[in-house]
Scaffold this active site. Structure first.
Site, PDB file in Angstrom:
ATOM      1  N   ARG A  66      -1.660 -14.279  14.399  1.00 44.28           N
ATOM      2  CA  ARG A  66      -2.441 -15.280  13.676  1.00 44.28           C
ATOM      3  C   ARG A  66      -3.457 -14.592  12.772  1.00 44.28           C
ATOM      4  O   ARG A  66      -4.562 -14.248  13.221  1.00 44.28           O
ATOM      5  CB  ARG A  66      -3.147 -16.215  14.659  1.00 44.28           C
ATOM      6  CG  ARG A  66      -2.195 -17.007  15.545  1.00 44.28           C
ATOM      7  CD  ARG A  66      -2.980 -17.831  16.557  1.00 44.28           C
ATOM      8  NE  ARG A  66      -2.102 -18.631  17.397  1.00 44.28           N
ATOM      9  CZ  ARG A  66      -2.522 -19.430  18.367  1.00 44.28           C
ATOM     10  NH1 ARG A  66      -3.830 -19.511  18.626  1.00 44.28           N
ATOM     11  NH2 ARG A  66      -1.672 -20.131  19.081  1.00 44.28           N
ATOM     12  N   ASP A  68      -6.333 -14.239  10.001  1.00 40.00           N
ATOM     13  CA  ASP A  68      -7.481 -15.082   9.692  1.00 40.00           C
ATOM     14  C   ASP A  68      -7.485 -15.532   8.235  1.00 40.00           C
ATOM     15  O   ASP A  68      -6.707 -15.049   7.415  1.00 40.00           O
ATOM     16  CB  ASP A  68      -8.781 -14.316   9.975  1.00 40.00           C
ATOM     17  CG  ASP A  68      -8.954 -13.979  11.440  1.00 40.00           C
ATOM     18  OD1 ASP A  68      -8.530 -14.792  12.285  1.00 40.00           O
ATOM     19  OD2 ASP A  68      -9.519 -12.908  11.735  1.00 40.00           O
ATOM     20  N   ARG A 213     -10.936  -5.928  12.025  1.00 37.05           N
ATOM     21  CA  ARG A 213     -12.078  -6.065  11.113  1.00 37.05           C
ATOM     22  C   ARG A 213     -13.376  -5.615  11.793  1.00 37.05           C
ATOM     23  O   ARG A 213     -14.248  -5.026  11.139  1.00 37.05           O
ATOM     24  CB  ARG A 213     -12.189  -7.515  10.643  1.00 37.05           C
ATOM     25  CG  ARG A 213     -11.076  -7.929   9.691  1.00 37.05           C
ATOM     26  CD  ARG A 213     -11.079  -9.429   9.467  1.00 37.05           C
ATOM     27  NE  ARG A 213     -12.380  -9.890   9.040  1.00 37.05           N
ATOM     28  CZ  ARG A 213     -12.783 -11.159   9.115  1.00 37.05           C
ATOM     29  NH1 ARG A 213     -11.995 -12.087   9.647  1.00 37.05           N
ATOM     30  NH2 ARG A 213     -13.991 -11.496   8.700  1.00 37.05           N
TER      31      ARG A 213
END
Length: 271
Positions: A66, A68, A213
């Site tokens: 998934r 972002d 990240r």
């Protein structure tokens, strides 16, 4: 002969077939991969809408990961169950004609019924791109992070050594995901010069919410003089998200590759 045997096995075990898609997309205009509420543009939702147009039936698409909002993919993988035969015509071209230009179907394959885009994956590689030049770039603003100060790749790569192997990565997990374990294995992590960019490439058996990240944002604090390169291990031992750095901007992140067992790759039949 092997091709025909694989195809016949797939037809017998799954009359209409399970289809594996390899997808490239620019995530700029989407609120991430996962389908959300009505009117919210997502990648899963957009592709499922195209599948509905194609089959005139609601189709569930399962992705390998998934991504972002704002995150891109060079080779996202997803699968769905086709409600009718998808052989005998150019499925990829027809499907692509129903999608916007920022989503591309690079490959479609019939796969065994037990293939699962997420659960069958052995590892994934993410790449984070940094535009490391004195001046920003308008054309790269949605596809990279601009850092003016020259980066010391040797120092950053020394710091990367602390995240290699199997560890508890809770300090790099953002809130908002229900998971049983925060332990993951990182096989490789390295900063390198790649054409016009500095790229951080990381491969692992799985990743927590915004983990890549958060790792990038924390490592870049070393270059800002806010953290010592040797502090990464202590940070991971703390398991405290508040002790880590901020998340790097999503625009620089790409899902680069998803790896599967050779046995599954060898049974895939191109459409």
């Amino acid at each position: 002969m092997a091709f025909l045997l694989n195809f016949e096995v797939l037809k017998i075990r799954a009359p209409h077939g399970k289809v594996k898609l390899t997808i490239e997309y620019d995530g700029t205009n989407y609120q991430g991969w996962q389908r959300q509420g009505e009117g919210i543009p997502t990648l899963q939702g957009t592709i499922e809408s195209a599948l509905f147009e194609l089959f005139k039936k609601k189709i569930h698409l399962m992705g390998a990961g998934r991504t972002d909002s704002g995150v891109h993919a060079e080779n996202q993988v997803a699968h769905f169950i086709a409600p009718k035969d998808v052989t005998g015509y150019n499925f990829v071209h027809l499907f692509q004609s129903l999608l916007p230009s920022d989503i591309c179907i690079k490959k479609a394959q019939l796969v065994p019924p037990h293939f699962h885009a997420q659960r069958s994956a052995l590892s994934k590689t993410y790449t984070y791109k940094i535009w490391n030049e004195p001046l920003p770039s308008a054309l790269r603003a949605h596809r990279s992070l601009w850092i003016r100060k020259p980066l010391n790749l040797e120092r950053l790569n020394r710091a990367c050594e602390a995240i290699l192997g199997t560890h508890d990565f809770k300090c790099f997990r953002s809130e908002g995901s229900a998971i049983k374990s925060t332990i993951r294995t990182i096989h490789s992590a390295k900063f390198m010069k790649a054409g016009d960019y500095i790229e951080f490439s990381i491969n692992g058996n799985g990743f927590l919410k915004q983990m890549v990240r958060n790792i990038v944002g924390t490592l870049l604090q070393i270059e800002m003089g806010l953290r010592d390169e040797k502090s990464i291990k202590e940070l991971m031992d703390s398991r405290e998200r508040m002790q880590a750095g901020p998340s790097a901007r999503p625009q620089g992140l790409y899902l680069t590759q998803v790896f599967y067992p050779a046995e599954l790759d060898n049974q895939a039949v191109p459409l």
